[in-house]
Scaffold this motif. Sequence first.
Motif, PDB file in Angstrom:
ATOM      1  N   GLU A 264       0.833  -1.204   0.000  1.00 43.11           N
ATOM      2  CA  GLU A 264       0.000   0.000   0.000  1.00 43.11           C
ATOM      3  C   GLU A 264       0.866   1.253   0.000  1.00 43.11           C
ATOM      4  O   GLU A 264       1.950   1.271   0.590  1.00 43.11           O
ATOM      5  CB  GLU A 264      -0.931   0.009   1.209  1.00 43.11           C
ATOM      6  CG  GLU A 264      -2.007  -1.046   1.105  1.00 43.11           C
ATOM      7  CD  GLU A 264      -3.070  -0.896   2.170  1.00 43.11           C
ATOM      8  OE1 GLU A 264      -3.035   0.096   2.924  1.00 43.11           O
ATOM      9  OE2 GLU A 264      -3.926  -1.787   2.251  1.00 43.11           O
ATOM     10  N   ASP A 266       0.342   5.554   0.420  1.00 40.65           N
ATOM     11  CA  ASP A 266      -0.499   6.741   0.589  1.00 40.65           C
ATOM     12  C   ASP A 266       0.205   7.944   0.006  1.00 40.65           C
ATOM     13  O   ASP A 266       1.417   8.113   0.165  1.00 40.65           O
ATOM     14  CB  ASP A 266      -0.772   7.004   2.076  1.00 40.65           C
ATOM     15  CG  ASP A 266      -1.702   5.974   2.658  1.00 40.65           C
ATOM     16  OD1 ASP A 266      -2.397   5.313   1.866  1.00 40.65           O
ATOM     17  OD2 ASP A 266      -1.715   5.813   3.893  1.00 40.65           O
ATOM     18  N   ARG A 287      -6.919   4.263  -5.818  1.00 47.72           N
ATOM     19  CA  ARG A 287      -8.095   4.936  -5.266  1.00 47.72           C
ATOM     20  C   ARG A 287      -7.674   6.366  -5.022  1.00 47.72           C
ATOM     21  O   ARG A 287      -6.803   6.621  -4.195  1.00 47.72           O
ATOM     22  CB  ARG A 287      -8.515   4.287  -3.949  1.00 47.72           C
ATOM     23  CG  ARG A 287      -8.978   2.870  -4.120  1.00 47.72           C
ATOM     24  CD  ARG A 287      -9.162   2.209  -2.794  1.00 47.72           C
ATOM     25  NE  ARG A 287      -9.281   0.772  -2.990  1.00 47.72           N
ATOM     26  CZ  ARG A 287      -8.787  -0.127  -2.164  1.00 47.72           C
ATOM     27  NH1 ARG A 287      -8.137   0.254  -1.084  1.00 47.72           N
ATOM     28  NH2 ARG A 287      -8.949  -1.400  -2.403  1.00 47.72           N
ATOM     29  N   ASP A 310     -12.348   5.120  -7.563  1.00 49.66           N
ATOM     30  CA  ASP A 310     -12.117   4.048  -6.607  1.00 49.66           C
ATOM     31  C   ASP A 310     -12.063   2.746  -7.391  1.00 49.66           C
ATOM     32  O   ASP A 310     -13.087   2.159  -7.711  1.00 49.66           O
ATOM     33  CB  ASP A 310     -13.271   4.027  -5.589  1.00 49.66           C
ATOM     34  CG  ASP A 310     -12.937   3.120  -4.417  1.00 49.66           C
ATOM     35  OD1 ASP A 310     -11.883   2.463  -4.468  1.00 49.66           O
ATOM     36  OD2 ASP A 310     -13.738   3.062  -3.477  1.00 49.66           O
ATOM     37  N   ASP A 324      -3.456   4.941  -2.468  1.00 43.01           N
ATOM     38  CA  ASP A 324      -4.536   5.725  -1.877  1.00 43.01           C
ATOM     39  C   ASP A 324      -4.071   7.178  -1.907  1.00 43.01           C
ATOM     40  O   ASP A 324      -3.186   7.561  -1.159  1.00 43.01           O
ATOM     41  CB  ASP A 324      -4.773   5.255  -0.432  1.00 43.01           C
ATOM     42  CG  ASP A 324      -6.160   5.605   0.029  1.00 43.01           C
ATOM     43  OD1 ASP A 324      -6.727   6.570  -0.525  1.00 43.01           O
ATOM     44  OD2 ASP A 324      -6.674   4.927   0.931  1.00 43.01           O
TER      45      ASP A 324
END
Lengths: 376, 59
Positions: A264, A266, A287, A310, A324
Amino acid sequence: MSQHEPEQSQPTAPRKFLRSRDDRVLGGVAGGLGKYFGVDPVFFRIGLAALAVLGGVGVFLYLAALVFVPAEDGTGAEPPRRSRVLTVVAAIALVLLGGALLADGGWGFGFFFGPLGFVLVLGAAVWWLVWGRSGGGERNARGTLTRIALVLLVLAVSAALFVGAFWTAAAGGGVAVALLVIAIGALFALAAFRRNVRWLIVPALAITAGLGLVAAADVNLDGGYGKRVYVPASLADVREGYDLGAGRLEVDLRGVDFTPGERELDLEVGFGEAVLVVPNDLCVVARADVGAGYLRILGWDNGGFNVGWDARDRGREGARLVVDAHVGMGALQVVHDPRDAEWHEDRPSGRGRWEDIGEDDDPALGRSAACEAQTG
Amino acid sequence: MRRVDGPSLVTGLVLIGLGGLFLLDRLEALDLRFGYLWPALLAGLGAILLASGLRRERP
């Protein structure tokens, strides 16, 4: 100065659309419309102001009425004709202005008419709020100049308050600014019973608008200012997240060898631009959302307010990067090639843009092609 | 005693309403978006303008 007798009391006098002399904020157009249709001119003022802000048509219509609709002289007499040369010149100017408006879809044309029109509309609002009702009084050039100077001062202070409220709220002081707005509102409500505080309305609304922009776009200025470029060489160098308050954030992951499994990432920029460059053979599921601005995700783009995507998770095997990302105001781009994220200056109007790409019904939206290979 | 100034009063009420809305957003009690913000701001401006226009009707 007229030699005619007053005709207003005659019931048989034909009803004509004239710019009002007594009920005017700027040129008496709305006042005249109100008198002609027998309704409160405030409805026309609201309509014209809305049309002026939303695309600029209101300013165009108002200028046209100023040029072509004669003003009443207070006696009800037929107004004198205007100079034909002046009318023709003004008509040509209006056609050019209207054409520019149509060609560019509104206030976007140039960087001059848009802000100028905005200042004119706001200035008219201040003027009307403060002196609208006393507009029938005696005016001379000096008094008018003083009023224009006061309006400009109020607008300048309002602009400073707008920017101040925006930055304070975006830097984490949103709650304090919101409480300040509520307190100002309470003071207004109390002051209304004692004195006229209308000249404070626009400055108060400016603070509110600055806060509202931060609230709606979710602008967060945590993370510093400036230009940041990250080019990690290995998976160990890749952070869990990258934050920037305002400026340009660029993260280039092309040199990273991703191992199988999900990872992941961010990404957050409050005000400015975020560019994430990902390798061609990596499955990327994004997303992402932008409060106000432009969003480009792997072959799909969109612009405007609160644009987002998304992506559905499709990858099953192999390496996968789940991004994200959020940009408050500005641009967010996830691309394979940094050249794709460049600004293009090729539009005929001279305003640049990013490449327009992708179709909204593409089933692979928001994912890189490598994900499709995994599912296949 | 002076008569109440309509536009100032309505502005006060609009500011209290909008401030409350933004406070809730900043406290993460709701997620305000532009889709809701523009109508709210336009409604507030409309209320102020209406108050400014209606006051004229009084004798």
